[in-house]
Design an enzyme around this catalytic site. Structure first.
Site, short mmCIF file in Angstrom:
data_model
loop_
_atom_site.label_atom_id
_atom_site.label_comp_id
_atom_site.label_asym_id
_atom_site.label_seq_id
_atom_site.Cartn_x
_atom_site.Cartn_y
_atom_site.Cartn_z
N GLY A 1 2.32 -9.29 -5.39
CA GLY A 1 2.35 -9.20 -6.85
C GLY A 1 3.13 -10.32 -7.52
O GLY A 1 3.43 -10.25 -8.70
N SER B 1 -0.88 -11.51 -2.87
CA SER B 1 -1.46 -12.46 -3.81
C SER B 1 -2.74 -13.13 -3.30
O SER B 1 -2.98 -14.31 -3.55
CB SER B 1 -0.43 -13.51 -4.25
OG SER B 1 0.67 -12.87 -4.88
N HIS C 1 3.32 0.89 3.38
CA HIS C 1 3.34 -0.19 2.39
C HIS C 1 4.78 -0.43 1.94
O HIS C 1 5.57 0.51 1.84
CB HIS C 1 2.46 0.19 1.18
CG HIS C 1 2.19 -0.99 0.31
ND1 HIS C 1 3.13 -1.47 -0.58
CD2 HIS C 1 1.12 -1.81 0.21
CE1 HIS C 1 2.63 -2.54 -1.19
NE2 HIS C 1 1.42 -2.77 -0.72
N GLU D 1 2.04 -8.03 5.24
CA GLU D 1 2.24 -8.29 3.81
C GLU D 1 3.68 -8.75 3.57
O GLU D 1 4.60 -7.92 3.45
CB GLU D 1 1.99 -7.01 3.00
CG GLU D 1 0.59 -6.45 3.16
CD GLU D 1 0.20 -5.61 1.93
OE1 GLU D 1 -0.87 -5.88 1.38
OE2 GLU D 1 0.98 -4.72 1.53
N ASN E 1 -6.25 -2.41 -2.47
CA ASN E 1 -5.24 -1.38 -2.70
C ASN E 1 -5.05 -1.30 -4.21
O ASN E 1 -4.42 -2.18 -4.79
CB ASN E 1 -3.95 -1.76 -1.97
CG ASN E 1 -2.83 -0.77 -2.24
OD1 ASN E 1 -3.05 0.28 -2.87
ND2 ASN E 1 -1.64 -1.09 -1.76
N TRP E 2 -5.61 -0.27 -4.79
CA TRP E 2 -5.54 -0.14 -6.26
C TRP E 2 -4.16 0.28 -6.74
O TRP E 2 -3.89 0.23 -7.93
CB TRP E 2 -6.58 0.89 -6.74
CG TRP E 2 -8.01 0.49 -6.55
CD1 TRP E 2 -8.48 -0.63 -5.91
CD2 TRP E 2 -9.17 1.22 -6.99
NE1 TRP E 2 -9.86 -0.64 -5.93
CE2 TRP E 2 -10.31 0.49 -6.58
CE3 TRP E 2 -9.37 2.42 -7.67
CZ2 TRP E 2 -11.61 0.91 -6.85
CZ3 TRP E 2 -10.65 2.85 -7.93
CH2 TRP E 2 -11.77 2.10 -7.53
N LYS E 3 -3.33 0.75 -5.80
CA LYS E 3 -1.99 1.27 -6.18
C LYS E 3 -2.16 2.32 -7.28
O LYS E 3 -3.15 3.04 -7.29
CB LYS E 3 -1.07 0.11 -6.56
CG LYS E 3 -1.06 -0.99 -5.48
CD LYS E 3 -0.01 -2.04 -5.64
CE LYS E 3 -0.13 -3.04 -4.49
NZ LYS E 3 0.90 -4.08 -4.51
N GLU F 1 6.02 -0.91 -0.82
CA GLU F 1 6.41 -0.14 -2.01
C GLU F 1 6.81 1.28 -1.61
O GLU F 1 7.72 1.86 -2.20
CB GLU F 1 5.26 -0.15 -3.03
CG GLU F 1 5.11 -1.53 -3.66
CD GLU F 1 3.70 -1.90 -4.08
OE1 GLU F 1 2.84 -1.00 -4.21
OE2 GLU F 1 3.45 -3.11 -4.28
N GLY G 1 -4.17 -6.41 -3.64
CA GLY G 1 -3.71 -5.57 -4.73
C GLY G 1 -4.38 -5.95 -6.03
O GLY G 1 -5.53 -5.58 -6.31
N GLY G 2 -3.69 -6.74 -6.84
CA GLY G 2 -4.14 -7.07 -8.19
C GLY G 2 -5.59 -7.51 -8.30
O GLY G 2 -6.34 -7.03 -9.16
P1 13P Z 1 -1.15 -8.27 -4.58
O1 13P Z 1 -2.49 -8.67 -4.04
O2 13P Z 1 -1.21 -7.77 -5.99
O3 13P Z 1 -0.10 -9.30 -4.34
O4 13P Z 1 -0.70 -6.96 -3.72
C1 13P Z 1 -0.75 -7.01 -2.35
C2 13P Z 1 -0.54 -5.65 -1.83
O5 13P Z 1 0.52 -5.08 -1.96
C3 13P Z 1 -1.68 -4.98 -1.19
O6 13P Z 1 -1.28 -3.82 -0.55
#
Ligand code: 13P
Length: 251
Positions: free
Chosen positions: A174, A214, A96, A168, A10-12, A98, A235-236
């Site tokens: 994050g 993470s 998600h 999640e 997920n590149w956000k 967010e 994510g990251g």
């Molecule tokens: P991180 O891997 O950066 O913690 O993010 C997880 C995430 O929100 C994937 O959708």
């Protein structure tokens, strides 16, 4: 039925168009055809280009990160599932944390989005997970159960069997804090039991449940090695080709 194991990124809201194409190309070049499915959840502006890049790799696909629930209409700035589909994405990340937190997406809206995505024959990657206070109170299973009941359990068995679930925990997103492999396994097992209660063991056993929060090259193998963890939503660490490839190679 062996369920699908998946490494989804997920590149956000990261990477401009040029950077996104470079990242997708590096991932496509590093993948081996025999590997499990990998999915790139990219910004809407990048879907068409990234779809073109991943087309040459059979087990690499593209996801959108959101969609509107209506099929079309006067919704300035929004993107429909037909639009997403027409540029090559096969998956849509929904719910998600967010989006729930910053864009007030509630369970009814998410149920409508799930219906629209399935109606266009794309696959929802439906996110659920609890905040820290709920985890500390020990009511995390009930919290996730309600998220599933409110936005997914209206589906008939056949429709539900298309869904991918991503657990999640918000406190792990994050933050660098990962749920322990045991915490992930316990929750995934609890989710699968909820699915079995509602839809029966066959559907529950066939549903891929991804862990997100993470996930890194250093911890992916142990987390993905848990019996009820079928991969990750990352994510990251999905923003660096070498890291994401290592995660893809972790099964
Ligand atoms: P991180 O891997 O950066 O913690 O993010 C997880 C995430 O929100 C994937 O959708």
């Amino acid at each position: 039925m062996k369920r699908q194991q998946i490494a989804a990124g997920n590149w956000k809201m990261n990477k401009n168009y040029t950077e996104g194409r470079q990242l997708a190309k590096a991932i496509a070049d590093g993948m081996d055809e025999s590997e499990n499915l990998a999915i790139l959840g990219v910004p809407a502006t990048h879907i068409k280009a990234v779809s073109g890049i991943v087309k040459k790799v059979a087990n690499l696909e593209v996801a959108a990160q959101n969609c509107h629930q209506a099929e079309s209409g006067a919704y300035t700035g929004e993107i429909s599932v037909s639009m997403i589909k027409s540029v090559g994405a096969k998956y849509v990340i929904l719910g998600h944390s967010e989006r729930r937190e910053y864009f007030n997406e509630g369970h009814e809206l998410l149920a409508a989005k799930v219906n629209t995505v399935l109606g266009k024959r794309l696959i929802p990657i439906f996110c659920c997970g609890e905040p820290l206070a709920i985890r500390e109170a020990g009511t995390h299973v009930a919290h996730v159960k309600k998220q599933l009941e409110d936005s997914l359990f209206h589906l008939k068995k056949n429709a539900f069997s298309k869904i991918i679930i991503a657990y999640e925990p918000i406190w792990a997103i994050g933050t660098g804090v990962t749920a322990s492999p045991q915490q992930a396994q316990d929750m995934h097992k609890a989710i699968r039991a909820l699915l079995a209660d509602k839809y029966g063991a066959t559907v529950a056993d066939g549903t891929s449940i991804l862990y997100g929060g993470s996930v890194k090259p250093a911890n992916a193998k142990e987390i993905f090695g848990q019996p009820d963890v079928d991969g990750g939503l990352v994510g990251g660490a999905s923003l660096k080709a070498a890291d994401f490839l290592q995660i893809i190679h972790s099964f």
